[in-house]
Design an enzyme around this catalytic site. Structure first.
Site, PDB file in Angstrom:
ATOM      1  N   ARG A   1       1.110   4.918   9.563  1.00 39.09           N
ATOM      2  CA  ARG A   1      -0.214   5.526   9.808  1.00 39.09           C
ATOM      3  C   ARG A   1      -1.040   4.733  10.807  1.00 39.09           C
ATOM      4  O   ARG A   1      -2.269   4.710  10.713  1.00 39.09           O
ATOM      5  CB  ARG A   1      -1.011   5.675   8.506  1.00 39.09           C
ATOM      6  CG  ARG A   1      -0.495   6.724   7.561  1.00 39.09           C
ATOM      7  CD  ARG A   1      -0.915   8.118   7.996  1.00 39.09           C
ATOM      8  NE  ARG A   1      -0.220   9.128   7.221  1.00 39.09           N
ATOM      9  CZ  ARG A   1      -0.694   9.682   6.112  1.00 39.09           C
ATOM     10  NH1 ARG A   1      -1.872   9.353   5.656  1.00 39.09           N
ATOM     11  NH2 ARG A   1       0.014  10.590   5.485  1.00 39.09           N
TER      12      ARG A   1
ATOM     13  N   ARG B   1      -7.296   7.430  10.701  1.00 42.32           N
ATOM     14  CA  ARG B   1      -8.759   7.504  10.625  1.00 42.32           C
ATOM     15  C   ARG B   1      -9.486   6.172  10.636  1.00 42.32           C
ATOM     16  O   ARG B   1     -10.698   6.141  10.823  1.00 42.32           O
ATOM     17  CB  ARG B   1      -9.162   8.306   9.367  1.00 42.32           C
ATOM     18  CG  ARG B   1      -8.889   9.787   9.513  1.00 42.32           C
ATOM     19  CD  ARG B   1      -8.840  10.485   8.181  1.00 42.32           C
ATOM     20  NE  ARG B   1      -7.678  10.022   7.427  1.00 42.32           N
ATOM     21  CZ  ARG B   1      -7.341  10.463   6.219  1.00 42.32           C
ATOM     22  NH1 ARG B   1      -8.079  11.354   5.614  1.00 42.32           N
ATOM     23  NH2 ARG B   1      -6.260  10.012   5.625  1.00 42.32           N
TER      24      ARG B   1
ATOM     25  N   ARG C   1      -9.428  13.508  17.224  1.00 43.55           N
ATOM     26  CA  ARG C   1      -9.239  14.531  16.203  1.00 43.55           C
ATOM     27  C   ARG C   1     -10.394  15.537  16.241  1.00 43.55           C
ATOM     28  O   ARG C   1     -10.181  16.741  16.111  1.00 43.55           O
ATOM     29  CB  ARG C   1      -9.146  13.852  14.841  1.00 43.55           C
ATOM     30  CG  ARG C   1      -8.982  14.807  13.685  1.00 43.55           C
ATOM     31  CD  ARG C   1      -8.629  14.000  12.458  1.00 43.55           C
ATOM     32  NE  ARG C   1      -8.702  14.787  11.246  1.00 43.55           N
ATOM     33  CZ  ARG C   1      -9.705  14.712  10.381  1.00 43.55           C
ATOM     34  NH1 ARG C   1     -10.719  13.914  10.608  1.00 43.55           N
ATOM     35  NH2 ARG C   1      -9.679  15.439   9.286  1.00 43.55           N
TER      36      ARG C   1
ATOM     37  N   ASP D   1       3.323  15.439  11.170  1.00 42.56           N
ATOM     38  CA  ASP D   1       3.254  15.302   9.714  1.00 42.56           C
ATOM     39  C   ASP D   1       4.538  15.837   9.094  1.00 42.56           C
ATOM     40  O   ASP D   1       5.158  16.750   9.648  1.00 42.56           O
ATOM     41  CB  ASP D   1       2.051  16.057   9.142  1.00 42.56           C
ATOM     42  CG  ASP D   1       1.729  15.582   7.726  1.00 42.56           C
ATOM     43  OD1 ASP D   1       1.050  14.551   7.589  1.00 42.56           O
ATOM     44  OD2 ASP D   1       2.212  16.210   6.767  1.00 42.56           O
TER      45      ASP D   1
ATOM     46  N   TYR E   1       6.014  18.934  -2.343  1.00 45.69           N
ATOM     47  CA  TYR E   1       4.828  19.630  -1.805  1.00 45.69           C
ATOM     48  C   TYR E   1       5.062  21.144  -1.762  1.00 45.69           C
ATOM     49  O   TYR E   1       4.144  21.933  -2.013  1.00 45.69           O
ATOM     50  CB  TYR E   1       4.482  19.102  -0.411  1.00 45.69           C
ATOM     51  CG  TYR E   1       3.924  17.693  -0.448  1.00 45.69           C
ATOM     52  CD1 TYR E   1       2.573  17.464  -0.674  1.00 45.69           C
ATOM     53  CD2 TYR E   1       4.755  16.585  -0.281  1.00 45.69           C
ATOM     54  CE1 TYR E   1       2.054  16.179  -0.732  1.00 45.69           C
ATOM     55  CE2 TYR E   1       4.254  15.293  -0.333  1.00 45.69           C
ATOM     56  CZ  TYR E   1       2.906  15.095  -0.561  1.00 45.69           C
ATOM     57  OH  TYR E   1       2.405  13.815  -0.629  1.00 45.69           O
TER      58      TYR E   1
END
Ligand SMILES: Cc1c2[nH]c(c1CCC(=O)O)Cc1[nH]c(c(CCC(=O)O)c1C)Cc1[nH]c(c(CCC(=O)O)c1C)Cc1[nH]c(c(C)c1CCC(=O)O)C2
Length: 342
Positions: free
Chosen positions: A23, A27, A36, A73, A150
């Site tokens: 990552r 953020r 973004r 992703d 998921y």
């Protein structure tokens, strides 16, 4: 001179390990948040090759990592197989669910994923052109079990309960789902390599919830199948496997799957892993990502302890899981200095 990351993956013991961070484009970086916002939202960023390449490059410019990881992703594959996918701000991913044999059968065939994923391949092509010459480019996909958790639940779950329930209720339907994801993953990773990825990584973030025979059937077997297919198509491209929280099952994982490197989460001790896992080849890891928030002398001491523990064999320095949004970029710089100066 070959890139440091590729040398470690080829089994070389280096005086200073190559370093990158899960990552690393994320953020915690103000420049990521700005790009973004320019893209509109997270998925639009994933599917915009210029902006996805830009955020991939941001941590390379700022920190000089030895590797860049494609910005995308793991949930783009279910979407390419026909699932609806969206992200709820502050909560995480949501997907339409797949819980019956019929719904598995209605997913798209694996070879129809490329239309949807073409922008990701374009991102890889841009990166292959624009990365500094010493920086290796890592492509990736989710491992079938983690992706299935998921798809079955339609969201992240603390215990992967819905996927375990389907596996226990209708093993044939669950196995068909795993097989479809496995086939799509082989095609997806091959396309990334053809576009310029030099290494690929399989993220099995929820491998730790598989016990006993289930670990063999749903963590090891799909990874072995994917890796065998990749080695046939692209024999010189190294593969990193990340069976997160596998614990004792890290032992022998590289041999059982054919992976060139096993990535370690921070729940295993570095000295233990050096003895039991690194004995079989390259390992990656495994600083607790909390140190990127807390910093200070503890961060430096831990980063150096891990570097020294793995010094006797091939090692790639990384965190044990992704860096979190509340991390301080100054601590990343401190970590790199500690590792390179250790
Ligand atoms: C389980 C999983 C996912 N995605 C991924 C995993 C496996 C690794 C892991 O265990 O973290 C893998 C992933 N996700 C992302 C990457 C890009 C490469 C990298 O920097 O490592 C990679 C390799 C970007 C991302 N993927 C996501 C973000 C944050 C999205 C944003 O900008 O709002 C990023 C940078 C979103 C995402 N994506 C996913 C979740 C559960 C979430 C929400 C949680 C969160 O917000 O952190 C699914």
């Amino acid at each position: 001179m070959t890139k440091l990351l590729l040398r470690a993956l080829a089994g070389e013991t280096l005086p200073v390990p190559p370093i990158w961070m899960m990552r690393q484009a994320g953020r915690y970086l103000p420049e990521y948040r700005a790009t973004r916002a320019q893209a509109g939202d997270f998925l639009s960023l994933c599917y915009n090759p210029d902006l996805a390449a830009e955020v991939t490059l941001q941590p390379i410019r700022r920190f000089g990592f030895d590797a860049a990881i494609l910005f995308a992703d793991i949930l783009l594959v279910p979407q390419a197989l026909g699932a609806d996918l969206w992200f709820v701000t502050g909560e995480g991913p949501r997907l339409s669910t797949v819980t019956t044999a019929d719904e598995v059968a209605r997913l798209k065939p694996a070879d129809q994923i490329h239309d949807r994923l073409a922008p990701v391949y374009e991102t890889v092509r841009i990166l292959a052109r624009e990365l500094p010459r010493d920086t290796a480019l890592i492509g990736f996909a989710g491992a079938p079990w983690t992706v299935a958790t998921y798809m079955v639940a339609g969201r992240g779950t603390p215990d992967q309960g819905p996927a375990h329930a389907l596996k226990d209720r209708d093993r044939a339907a669950f196995t068909a789902l795993i097989d479809r994801i496995t086939e799509a993953t082989i095609l997806y990773l091959s396309a990334q390599i053809e576009a310029g990825a030099e290494v690929v990584k399989l993220f099995d973030s929820w491998a730790g919830s598989l016990k006993g025979q289930d670990f063999d059937d749903f963590a090891i077997a799909p990874a072995r199948r994917i890796i065998a297919a990749m080695k046939e198509r692209h024999p010189h491209v190294p593969i990193i496997a990340f069976p997160r929280e596998a614990g004792e099952r890290y032992i022998g994982f590289a041999r059982a799957t054919g992976a060139d490197c096993v990535a370690l989460d921070n729940s295993v001790g570095a000295d233990w892993a050096a003895r039991h896992v690194q004995a079989d080849g390259c390992v990656q890891g495994n600083l607790d990502p909390r140190h990127m928030v807390t910093g200070g002398p503890d961060l430096v001491a831990e980063a150096q302890r891990i570097t020294r523990a793995f010094r006797g064999g091939p090692h790639i320095f990384n965190l044990g899981h992704g860096i979190t949004p509340d991390a301080d970029p100054e601590n990343v710089a401190l970590m790199i200095k500690a590792v390179r100066g250790a």
